[in-house]
Design a protein around this motif. Structure first.
Motif, short mmCIF file in Angstrom:
data_model
loop_
_atom_site.label_atom_id
_atom_site.label_comp_id
_atom_site.label_asym_id
_atom_site.label_seq_id
_atom_site.Cartn_x
_atom_site.Cartn_y
_atom_site.Cartn_z
N GLY A 151 -9.82 25.84 -48.02
CA GLY A 151 -10.39 24.64 -48.65
C GLY A 151 -10.16 23.39 -47.82
N ILE A 152 -9.74 23.56 -46.57
CA ILE A 152 -9.54 22.38 -45.71
C ILE A 152 -10.83 22.06 -44.97
N MET A 153 -11.12 20.79 -44.90
CA MET A 153 -12.34 20.32 -44.25
C MET A 153 -11.95 19.50 -43.02
N TYR A 154 -12.69 19.67 -41.94
CA TYR A 154 -12.38 18.98 -40.69
C TYR A 154 -13.60 18.18 -40.24
N PHE A 155 -13.38 16.94 -39.86
CA PHE A 155 -14.50 16.17 -39.35
C PHE A 155 -14.06 15.31 -38.17
N ALA A 156 -15.05 14.94 -37.36
CA ALA A 156 -14.79 14.16 -36.16
C ALA A 156 -15.15 12.70 -36.43
N VAL A 157 -14.30 11.81 -35.95
CA VAL A 157 -14.47 10.38 -36.22
C VAL A 157 -14.81 9.63 -34.93
N GLY A 158 -15.74 8.71 -35.04
CA GLY A 158 -16.23 7.97 -33.89
C GLY A 158 -15.33 6.84 -33.43
N ASN A 159 -15.88 6.04 -32.53
CA ASN A 159 -15.09 5.03 -31.83
C ASN A 159 -14.74 3.84 -32.72
N PRO A 160 -13.69 3.10 -32.34
CA PRO A 160 -13.37 1.87 -33.07
C PRO A 160 -14.37 0.78 -32.71
N HIS A 178 -7.98 6.14 -37.58
CA HIS A 178 -8.20 7.50 -37.12
C HIS A 178 -9.43 7.56 -36.22
N THR A 179 -9.67 6.55 -35.41
CA THR A 179 -10.87 6.59 -34.57
C THR A 179 -10.69 7.63 -33.46
N ASP A 180 -11.82 8.11 -32.94
CA ASP A 180 -11.83 9.13 -31.88
C ASP A 180 -10.90 10.29 -32.23
N SER A 181 -10.97 10.72 -33.46
CA SER A 181 -10.01 11.71 -33.96
C SER A 181 -10.73 12.86 -34.65
N VAL A 182 -9.98 13.94 -34.84
CA VAL A 182 -10.39 14.98 -35.78
C VAL A 182 -9.43 14.92 -36.95
N VAL A 183 -10.02 14.85 -38.15
CA VAL A 183 -9.23 14.64 -39.37
C VAL A 183 -9.42 15.84 -40.29
N ALA A 184 -8.31 16.31 -40.86
CA ALA A 184 -8.35 17.42 -41.82
C ALA A 184 -8.02 16.87 -43.20
N VAL A 185 -8.88 17.15 -44.17
CA VAL A 185 -8.62 16.72 -45.55
C VAL A 185 -8.87 17.89 -46.49
N ASP A 186 -8.33 17.77 -47.70
CA ASP A 186 -8.60 18.74 -48.75
C ASP A 186 -10.04 18.53 -49.22
N ALA A 187 -10.87 19.56 -49.07
CA ALA A 187 -12.29 19.38 -49.42
C ALA A 187 -12.47 19.09 -50.91
N ILE A 240 -8.55 9.91 -28.19
CA ILE A 240 -8.43 8.74 -27.33
C ILE A 240 -7.81 7.62 -28.16
N SER A 241 -6.65 7.16 -27.75
CA SER A 241 -6.05 6.05 -28.49
C SER A 241 -6.53 4.73 -27.87
N HIS A 242 -6.77 3.76 -28.72
CA HIS A 242 -7.21 2.43 -28.30
C HIS A 242 -8.40 2.52 -27.32
N ASP A 243 -9.43 3.13 -27.81
CA ASP A 243 -10.63 3.38 -27.00
C ASP A 243 -11.30 2.07 -26.56
N LEU A 244 -11.62 1.99 -25.29
CA LEU A 244 -12.37 0.84 -24.76
C LEU A 244 -13.71 1.26 -24.17
N TRP A 245 -14.05 2.56 -24.32
CA TRP A 245 -15.19 3.08 -23.56
C TRP A 245 -16.25 3.74 -24.44
N ASP A 246 -16.15 3.61 -25.77
CA ASP A 246 -17.11 4.24 -26.68
C ASP A 246 -17.01 5.76 -26.61
N TYR A 247 -15.79 6.26 -26.62
CA TYR A 247 -15.56 7.70 -26.49
C TYR A 247 -15.33 8.35 -27.87
#
Lengths: 578, 384
Positions: A281-290, A305-314, A326-333
């Motif tokens: 029942g865990i859901m994973y999604f990808a998060v875009g840039n800051p 949680h930018t530029d991250s993959v996050v797991a939550v209870d669906a 990527i921490s503290h993204d400056l490049w739109d990654y």
């Protein structure tokens, strides 16, 4: 405030300008589907067409399964007979409805005989999978469509199907449910009813396909580069009312935590569908840039949680773990593409992992349960992104990635993940002025008005990387003429199918990285991966193509092998890049 | 302290929703109870009716659980559906009448808790009589997420003896930074005209970044042809276009609009008589910087009827603010409200500026019953 300025090394033409010569590429033998009864340009069909076949093997969701493996168990098409694939039917979507917009990024879904296709501009077509006969068609009202008639932000990546309904998200932030059999509108609900301020005027829009799971549909949010506050939310498929107590926000509210001193909202869009583990029942999604994309000073720290993959209870949306690429993204990654859940051999042992390739050109794997790092940022693209200077520096990857929205596929036989790559640098220039203007009233402070747009100065290309999940090393990498924008779908017979921007469709022999079949369609700008499905034991493959004449092509053994004339590679403008 | 004399305000549409939340009588800071049912046999209670606003944390700890209970004549009501105005979902009561709400503690809010359905409800294992249902449906409770407020000092208004100045402070958590009312966005506004100079109604102006992502969409032009986009200031090149219905007007091919940064702008656009290409020089495209900005952030006010005047300052960095109000009004100890407001302001505002009566209004979901700490020693009482 440090200011950067980006110059992308590619012609950023709008789709309406980027016309190729494909209008003349008539495929003489491609069958044009007969419209269903009572269909005309402005009124969706009221009598559903008939479905061919009695037994079906589906491609029922965006990623084939909820794990997003995009790997089908169908065996009819093999390396030996792939050369016999041809067009069983095709459809010119603008011929079926003149209000279909340019471009298409729809990942088809097939359920019980019917292929569901969305278009730029949020129309939905239901076609008989075997014949292309139109079962039904839905389009938004002219008034609604006018609100998102602007070219460039109207891509849609497909539907979810569940509980007898077809679900789609519209550019203007509405959740649509249609009757699966008839295409009649059941309900259309603005997301702003449940999440305040989610409007086009506030920079929010929707391009992602929803995903159906256990009575809910799950949605993300587009618009990170407009400074929205990214979120994921769950809605009941039954009545489109919220299923979580609160949306999961990917970034703080403005004025809190790492946005304490920021003038801006935080970004963190969730551009693509989640992966869901039905066992846990865990859901994973990808998060875009800051946001803002290239300013760093006003958002100190790692910017979770930018530029991250996050797991939550669906079931509840409660955070389980989050890992940042990527921490503290400056490049739109962004972490843009959907994550994938694998039961794979890792370091000699079976392990359930979550994998994702970022626009940063790096590929990651984590333990699905704990988020413990398995493979940490394995490079699959040229990586060189120095700190921007006033004189300008060229950074790799550019703002298109790395891996953009295009999904990977996983082949258990080889234990390879195939990564669709973009190789295209960008010149980033920091501002000379470090002065931060803190008041609004600086009339005449900056000259403005129209100017000449920047020229093209770079030739992008693409890559396909086979990542050996066992070793975390590249098994091979091949170069493609155009950036890989659509991603892959693979079969248990060891083939991976993908399209290219010049309208070609290819089959890759996964074990050795050789392209063993190529078909030049009459379409152009293929920017989505196919759905592969079976009707009465015959295997079909549905692709969408974009450009100025968006089409659908369905292939099968024994289909028409007449090729279109070689197309011209097209790209789209930046808004369609994710 | 600078008083804003000529403050011209444009209220965002989003702010209009629910702005009618003002009481007809002052809300006393002391009149608080978690259960508001008139029927004392009905008890709808929560374990904490006022939560201190807690900053968003990446570990999700700003999401919290609030437990409550529903009783009828001291007997638990099971299977009832509890509805809250803030949470997105309804929750059921358990066998012991208990329920749990999930609350985002990082957002200012006042939530009304009520009973949505008693269809499956039971008391002592028996279904409810119509009379019991009727009684239970009257139950409600309030749950507030807000910054605590303390009153530091109350003194006579030196300019008007009938008024007092109430000096208060918004209490943020240790290390928290509160985003008080400050510049948030700028406005790109102007007029869309046809080739004959007549205003065009229902046109939408768009801009999107030529070299990157992001766009802005305007409000539809009004009968005077006026539009507004609230946007970020970035020195960048954009594609400017106007849509009317399905027709789209654009700049000449290869031309982009260079936006200035840190200022609002006025861009008047005259559409061509024929074709869809906008001539990109005056008098067809007229661009100039303009004053004003969209302000957003936390403000404080008194929960008073709209016709009771008072003024309040924008809290400073330390959360300190001053309310100036009639002594007779203050004697009733009105409660404070907190709101995160967005307004377009033609002038310029900064922390500590006094806002005129009526400027600050709570939205329906804002906390309006915030009690305050005040040490009412005799030294203070001379003022009131």
């Amino acid at each position: 405030m440090r200011k950067t300025h980006v110059m992308i090394g590619a012609a950023l033409l709008s789709t309406s300008l980027a016309l190729s010569g494909c209008n003349t590429n008539k495929n003489n033998n491609a069958a044009t589907p007969a419209p269903a009864q009572n269909t005309n340009e402005n009124k969706p069909s009221t009598t559903p067409g008939k479905v061919t076949g009695t037994s079906f093997k589906n491609f029922g969701t965006y990623g084939f399964d909820l794990k997003n493996t995009r790997h089908v168990p169908y065996k009819e098409v093999t390396a030996a007979n792939v050369k016999d694939l041809g067009v069983i039917w095709s459809a010119d979507l603008k011929e079926l409805d003149k209000d279909v917009k340019n471009g298409n990024q729809c990942y088809p879904v097939f359920v019980d005989g019917i292929v569901y296709i969305t278009t730029a501009g949020n129309q939905v077509f239901a076609f008989d999978g075997a014949t292309g006969s139109q079962i039904w068609h839905w389009k938004p009202s002219a008034e609604q469509a006018a609100t998102f008639s602007k070219s460039g932000i109207i891509a849609n990546r497909g539907v979810a199907v569940g509980e007898g309904k077809v679900f789609m998200l519209t550019v203007d932030n509405q959740i649509v449910s249609l009757d699966q059999k008839t295409g009649k509108l059941i309900k259309m609900v603005p997301i702003s009813e449940s999440i305040k301020g989610v409007t086009l005027e506030n920079g929010y829009y929707e391009t992602t396909a929803p995903v159906y799971y256990k009575g809910n549909i799950y949605i993300g949010s587009s618009g990170g580069d407009n400074g929205i506050r990214g979120f994921v939310n769950a809605y009941k498929a039954s009545d489109l009312s919220p299923a979580w107590a609160s949306p999961f926000y990917t970034v703080p509210p403005k004025g809190q935590d790492w946005l304490a001193n920021s003038k801006f909202q935080g970004g963190g869009a969730v551009w693509n569908p989640p992966a869901i583990d039905e066992e846990t029942g865990i859901m994973y999604f990808a998060v875009g840039n800051p946001a803002p994309d290239f300013y760093g000073e006003s958002r100190p720290g790692d910017n979770p949680h930018t530029d991250s993959v996050v797991a939550v209870d669906a079931a509840t949306g409660k955070l389980i773990w989050a890992k940042q690429e990527i921490s503290h993204d400056l490049w739109d990654y962004d972490a843009a593409a959907s994550p994938m859940i694998l039961n794979a051999t890792v370091k000699g042992k079976q392990q359930k992992i979550v994998v994702q390739g970022g626009k940063s050109g790096q590929w990651y794997a984590w333990d699905a349960k704990t988020g413990a790092v398995v493979w940490d940022g394995v490079p699959f693209a040229k990586i060189d992104h120095p700190k921007p200077t006033p004189e300008g520096v060229t950074v790799y990857p550019g703002v298109l990635g790395g891996e953009n929205y295009a999904p990977e596929t996983y082949d258990p036989a080889t234990n390879y993940v195939l990564i669709p790559g973009v190789e295209q640098g960008a010149v980033i220039k920091s501002a000379k002025s470090q002065t931060e203007a803190s008041t609004p009233d600086m009339p005449g402070a900056a000259a403005f008005g129209t100017t000449t747009s920047a020229p093209a100065n770079d030739v992008p290309f693409g890559t396909i990387t086979a990542m050996d999940v066992n070793t975390g090393k590249k098994a091979y990498q091949i170069k493609t003429k155009d950036p890989m924008r659509g991603g892959f779908t693979s079969t248990t017979t060891g083939l991976a199918f993908y399209g290219e921007l010049d309208g070609k469709i290819n089959a890759l022999d996964i074990k050795n990285g050789k392209v063993i079949w190529t078909f030049q369609t009459t379409g152009s700008s293929i920017q989505a991966a196919p759905a592969i499905f079976v009707v009465d034991d015959k295997q079909y493959m549905a692709f969408t193509s974009g450009g100025p004449k968006p089409k659908v092509f369905v292939f099968g053994l024994g289909g028409d092998k007449t090729q279109g004339k070689a197309g011209t590679a097209e790209d789209t403008n930046a808004h369609q890049k994710k | 302290m600078w008083y804003l004399q000529r403050l011209s305000i444009l209220i965002m549409t989003v702010c209009l929703a629910g702005c009618a939340g003002m009481p007809s009588k002052p809300v006393s800071s002391e009149a608080r109870a978690s259960s508001q049912a008139a029927d004392h046999g009905v008890q709808l209670t929560v374990d904490s009716s006022s939560l201190r606003l807690k900053q968003w944390k990446s570990d999700g700890s700003h999401m919290t659980s609030v437990h409550g209970r529903l009783l009828l004549d001291n007997q638990p009501v099971a299977g009832a559906t509890v509805h809250t105005s803030q949470s997105q979902i309804d929750v059921p009561t358990g066998k012991d009448g208990s329920f749990t709400l999930t609350v985002d503690q990082s957002l200012l809010a006042e939530t009304k808790i009520s009973i949505a359905s008693l269809k499956d409800a039971t008391v002592s294992g028996k279904h409810l009589t119509p009379e019991m249902s009727k009684r239970l449906l009257t139950a409600s409770a309030m749950l507030s997420v807000n910054y605590p407020i303390e009153v530091l000092k109350v003194e006579d208004d030196p300019e008007d003896a009938s008024k007092v100045q109430v000096h208060g402070r918004v209490i943020a958590g240790s290390g928290d930074v509160v985003s008080y009312f400050q510049v948030d966005k700028y406005r790109m506004g102007g007029v869309v005209k046809d080739a004959n100079g007549r205003p065009v109604e229902n046109a939408v102006v768009w801009f999107d970044r030529d070299q990157g992502e992001g766009f802005g969409k305007s409000t539809p032009t009004d009968q005077d042809g006026r539009y507004s986009i609230f946007y970020w200031p970035e020195d960048e090149e954009t594609n400017l276009s106007v849509t009317i219905g399905t027709k789209r007007y654009t700049l000449p091919e290869g031309r982009v609009f260079k936006m200035p940064e840190n200022t609002s702008v006025e861009i008047d656009i005259t559409l061509p008589e024929e074709g869809t290409v906008i001539t990109d020089h005056p008098p067809y495209l007229v661009s100039r910087t303009s004053s004003g900005a969209m302000y957003t952030g936390v403000l404080v006010g008194l929960s008073l009827p709209k016709d009771v005047p008072y003024s309040v300052t924008i809290p400073n960095k330390r959360g300190e603010f001053t309310v100036t109000v009639a002594k007779k009004v203050w004697k009733q100890r009105p409660a404070f409200f907190e709101t995160r407001m967005s307004k377009f302001v033609e002038g310029r505002l900064t922390w500590g500026d006094t806002l005129p009566a009526g400027f600050v209004q709570p939205a329906a979901e804002d906390p309006k019953h915030i009690p305050f700490k005040y040490d009412e020693r005799p030294a203070h009482s001379t003022a009131i």
